[in-house]
Design a protein around this motif. Structure first.
Motif, PDB file in Angstrom:
ATOM      1  N   VAL A 122      46.939  38.726  47.983  1.00 54.44           N
ATOM      2  CA  VAL A 122      45.971  37.784  48.547  1.00 54.44           C
ATOM      3  C   VAL A 122      44.792  37.598  47.597  1.00 54.44           C
ATOM      4  N   GLY A 123      44.591  38.553  46.689  1.00 56.37           N
ATOM      5  CA  GLY A 123      43.585  38.384  45.650  1.00 56.37           C
ATOM      6  C   GLY A 123      43.923  37.203  44.750  1.00 56.37           C
ATOM      7  N   HIS A 124      45.212  37.027  44.429  1.00 58.53           N
ATOM      8  CA  HIS A 124      45.640  35.865  43.646  1.00 58.53           C
ATOM      9  C   HIS A 124      45.302  34.573  44.396  1.00 58.53           C
ATOM     10  N   TYR A 125      45.565  34.567  45.688  1.00 58.31           N
ATOM     11  CA  TYR A 125      45.305  33.376  46.504  1.00 58.31           C
ATOM     12  C   TYR A 125      43.825  33.019  46.483  1.00 58.31           C
ATOM     13  N   TYR A 126      42.973  34.016  46.701  1.00 57.76           N
ATOM     14  CA  TYR A 126      41.541  33.716  46.769  1.00 57.76           C
ATOM     15  C   TYR A 126      40.952  33.406  45.391  1.00 57.76           C
ATOM     16  N   GLN A 127      41.490  33.985  44.331  1.00 57.77           N
ATOM     17  CA  GLN A 127      41.031  33.594  43.006  1.00 57.77           C
ATOM     18  C   GLN A 127      41.296  32.106  42.785  1.00 57.77           C
ATOM     19  N   ASN A 128      42.459  31.654  43.235  1.00 58.29           N
ATOM     20  CA  ASN A 128      42.821  30.255  43.044  1.00 58.29           C
ATOM     21  C   ASN A 128      41.918  29.319  43.847  1.00 58.29           C
ATOM     22  N   TYR A 145      48.372  48.218  35.292  1.00 60.55           N
ATOM     23  CA  TYR A 145      48.904  46.899  35.652  1.00 60.55           C
ATOM     24  C   TYR A 145      47.850  45.813  35.455  1.00 60.55           C
ATOM     25  N   ALA A 146      46.598  46.162  35.652  1.00 61.12           N
ATOM     26  CA  ALA A 146      45.519  45.189  35.489  1.00 61.12           C
ATOM     27  C   ALA A 146      45.391  44.700  34.056  1.00 61.12           C
ATOM     28  N   THR A 147      45.914  45.458  33.099  1.00 59.81           N
ATOM     29  CA  THR A 147      45.798  45.066  31.692  1.00 59.81           C
ATOM     30  C   THR A 147      46.767  43.958  31.314  1.00 59.81           C
ATOM     31  N   MET A 148      47.722  43.653  32.181  1.00 55.62           N
ATOM     32  CA  MET A 148      48.798  42.735  31.810  1.00 55.62           C
ATOM     33  C   MET A 148      48.295  41.310  31.578  1.00 55.62           C
ATOM     34  N   PHE A 157      42.100  40.512  38.000  1.00 59.10           N
ATOM     35  CA  PHE A 157      41.316  40.063  39.154  1.00 59.10           C
ATOM     36  C   PHE A 157      41.936  40.552  40.458  1.00 59.10           C
ATOM     37  N   ALA A 158      43.257  40.385  40.602  1.00 62.87           N
ATOM     38  CA  ALA A 158      43.923  40.772  41.848  1.00 62.87           C
ATOM     39  C   ALA A 158      43.802  42.266  42.113  1.00 62.87           C
ATOM     40  N   GLU A 159      43.913  43.088  41.044  1.00 61.47           N
ATOM     41  CA  GLU A 159      43.758  44.527  41.206  1.00 61.47           C
ATOM     42  C   GLU A 159      42.340  44.871  41.645  1.00 61.47           C
ATOM     43  N   CYS A 160      41.348  44.228  41.044  1.00 60.45           N
ATOM     44  CA  CYS A 160      39.955  44.499  41.423  1.00 60.45           C
ATOM     45  C   CYS A 160      39.682  44.009  42.839  1.00 60.45           C
ATOM     46  N   PHE A 161      40.249  42.862  43.200  1.00 60.19           N
ATOM     47  CA  PHE A 161      40.084  42.348  44.566  1.00 60.19           C
ATOM     48  C   PHE A 161      40.660  43.339  45.570  1.00 60.19           C
TER      49      PHE A 161
END
Length: 357
Positions: free
Chosen positions: A188-194, A245-248, A254-258
């Motif tokens: 859901v972090g991906h969704y909200y970043q978008n 995974y966040a380094t990829m 962003f999603a990992e931090c969210f």
């Protein structure tokens, strides 16, 4: 998460319960008031509106209430959380349906938190590109299910609800933490970043700052995946990232931090609701002050939240290891990650305030 009480006897009631263990009152969860309400024949009337049990009460064990005759719900009779499920295992796929139950329970916890912190929940049945969840099974169908997000749709493999399966993946991938709720919070972090950062008015407000912290999201995602799984995380990655995974790719960072922001915020809230504090004079080591979780960190800098969390997570980690389990929060938060979490905090709080105005 809030500590819920029975409206009749005031006994503590769990978030997913449908009956008070003390007085046996029939209960349902009412999202708008964040409270448990008593039901008569499966119905409650609140401010003149009739609320009934979600139609997934039997099949998914959902204890949430849905507004009766709510015309805008295309999935009539489902609560908000369950109405977000776009695809699910077939009714005759009994093994997959069994695993759908804990998966949907994790989804309801996610939706509760998103609503509680003031993020918009705009369902797919209300607009194209709205939030949707495809909860599918690779175990019973034999089809590959890739956990991920695309165009508002979050896909989850319900087989991840199996502890042995999920733990085997966690070990094989070298992850310190892997849970179903964690998957939901990450995706859901991906969704909200978008929708909040990359498009609309958010792009002018946040995108430059996001890129300066996380990197340019326009970088090839496929190339980043190939590089990550061939070479792994770069040296000294833990100085700037919350996980390997966040380094990829900047999107994954962003999603990992969210997700970690939601982990931290929810655990602090739950601790506060339990009345927990750390008294500096009672511990055997040097503590700077009493740690008293705040009612809200909305108007506080991220440093205040993370300071409290550092001391609280130290306690939770010790409790887990006392039970022979892994630390509850096996992560370090370096300054660079704190700055990223601060950006997530800013986006969430400013979005919530704008919705209130």
């Amino acid at each position: 998460m809030r500590a819920f009480a029975c409206p009749v006897c005031s006994e503590f009631t769990a978030f997913d319960t449908d009956r008070c263990a003390n007085c046996q009152t029939t209960l349902g969860f009412h999202l708008p008031t964040k409270s448990m309400v008593s039901l008569v024949d499966g119905t409650a009337v609140l401010d003149g509106q009739r609320w009934v049990r979600c139609t997934q009460y039997v099949t998914l064990g959902c204890n949430w209430l849905a507004a009766e005759e709510h015309d805008e719900f295309k999935k009539r009779g489902r609560c908000l959380a369950d109405s977000l499920i776009r695809r699910e295992p077939a009714a005759d796929d009994t093994l997959a349906r069994e695993k759908l139950v804990p998966t949907a329970a994790a989804l309801r916890r996610l939706v509760y938190q998103l609503d509680d912190i003031g993020l918009p929940i705009d369902p797919f049945w209300r607009r194209d590109g709205g939030l949707a969840f495809d909860l599918l099974s690779s175990y019973t169908t034999g089809e590959k299910v890739i956990i991920g997000h695309a165009g508002g749709v979050i896909t989850i493999d319900v087989v991840e609800s199996l502890d042995a399966y999920r733990e085997a993946l966690r070990v094989r991938l070298g992850e310190p933490y892997r849970t179903m709720l964690g998957h939901f919070r990450h995706e859901v972090g991906h969704y909200y970043q978008n929708i909040l950062v990359e498009t609309g008015s958010g792009a002018a407000k946040y995108l430059d700052d996001c890129r300066s912290l996380f990197g340019d999201e326009q970088a090839s995602y496929s190339d980043s995946i190939a590089r990550h799984y061939k070479s792994g995380a770069p040296a000294n990655w833990d100085e700037s990232f919350i996980s390997e995974y966040a380094t990829m790719h900047p999107w994954e960072d962003f999603a990992e931090c969210f997700a970690h922001y939601l982990h931290i915020a929810d655990t602090i809230d739950t601790s506060r609701e339990a009345g927990m504090v750390l008294l500096a004079e009672r511990v055997r080591f040097a503590a700077p002050r009493d740690i008293v979780p705040l009612e809200t960190y909305d108007d506080q800098p991220i440093e205040r939240m993370l300071f409290d969390w550092r001391w609280m997570s130290m306690f939770f980690n010790r409790v887990n290891t006392a039970m022979g389990k892994n630390p509850l929060y096996p992560f370090e938060i370096p300054l660079a990650v704190a700055e990223k979490l601060g950006f997530v905090h800013r986006v969430i709080r400013e979005t919530a305030r704008a919705a209130e105005d």
